[in-house]
Design an enzyme around this catalytic site. Sequence first.
Site, PDB file in Angstrom:
ATOM      1  N   CYS A  99       0.512  -1.353   0.047  1.00 59.55           N
ATOM      2  CA  CYS A  99       0.069  -0.285   0.279  1.00 59.55           C
ATOM      3  C   CYS A  99       1.194   1.460   0.298  1.00 59.55           C
ATOM      4  O   CYS A  99       2.081   1.431  -0.534  1.00 59.55           O
ATOM      5  CB  CYS A  99      -1.554  -0.396   0.915  1.00 59.55           C
ATOM      6  SG  CYS A  99      -2.355   1.290   0.817  1.00 59.55           S
ATOM      7  N   ASP A 101      -3.918   1.690   9.761  1.00 63.84           N
ATOM      8  CA  ASP A 101      -4.826   1.956   9.612  1.00 63.84           C
ATOM      9  C   ASP A 101      -5.505   2.423  10.841  1.00 63.84           C
ATOM     10  O   ASP A 101      -5.692   3.504  11.098  1.00 63.84           O
ATOM     11  CB  ASP A 101      -6.251   2.094   8.477  1.00 63.84           C
ATOM     12  CG  ASP A 101      -5.555   2.750   6.933  1.00 63.84           C
ATOM     13  OD1 ASP A 101      -6.529   3.874   6.391  1.00 63.84           O
ATOM     14  OD2 ASP A 101      -4.727   1.712   6.631  1.00 63.84           O
TER      15      ASP A 101
END
Length: 326
Positions: free
Chosen positions: A130, A199
């Site tokens: 990511c 996250d």
Amino acid sequence: MDRDVHPAVADAAESIASMEIRGAAAIADAAAEALGERAAASEADSPAAFRAEMRAAARRLHETRPTAVSLPNALRYVLRDMEGDTVERLRRSVESSATEFRHQLDQAQDNLGQIGANRLRDGDTIMTHCHSTDALSCVRHALDDGKELTAVVKETRPREQGHITARHLRELGVPVTLIVDNAARRYLDDVDHVLVGADSIAADGSVINKIGTSGLAVNARERGVPVVVAAQTLKLHPATMTGHTVEIEMRDESEVLADDERSDIGRGADDPDLAVENPAFDVTPPRHVDAIVTERGQFPPESIVTLMRELFGDQHGEEPWEETLQ
């Protein structure tokens, strides 16, 4: 009923929801900035009306990305200390908190990068998944220290956030090998560290990150490759200390299968027996993570709850976007 949402808040919420603004730090910064702008533009005629406007703005922002805990943490920071018996004092307190939060955010990533750079050695090859500005900060500081690094970058479908990481690494002068996600296991024997962001991080040290992180960590553990998570403390999820689980965002199926492609697989666009699911995140257990690097230091995942308690204390109060607040 929510009052009309200010354009600055609406624009920020839309940019966060559509992933035009992505990355936990960028999301938190945008949310704090939007709250500050909403406060500055308020024409409320009473403290109660001002508080209602700010709650409405916070609700609009909060609903955009349920998994990215940096967003509610930013809202908490800016609005928890909203104080004053006049609209002007309330306005100043919100603007001041928003400015202070954004300043601390800038410093936090730099401090984290300096700490994380110490884990990287000259000549190391890292594998990324990511896109994480926290992870990139570790790389940047390692390069500033004179270390040479190379990177294997996973594309990270369906949004291909790895392409963003590859571009930033090349801008830093790091040689990059871009691979499809399913090739990760093949290249792990050539890698010294897996370096990813997060996250959210739960109280037990579980790491919630882009879907595919967990599988990569399992493969890395089998190969003996250390997994390092770079995450500012704004990624810590205080609600998990009281037993709450982290909600996993399900994104639109069109990111995986476009409407005009459905007929190639099923019986047209409305085929009821063709389901497409698009979870944005997965959960990596702490046993597959070697270290969590924050601006407060690096921690084994099992001890992250100690830092969480230090920063957030007990989480039993009302949230600043809830209607019941006065």
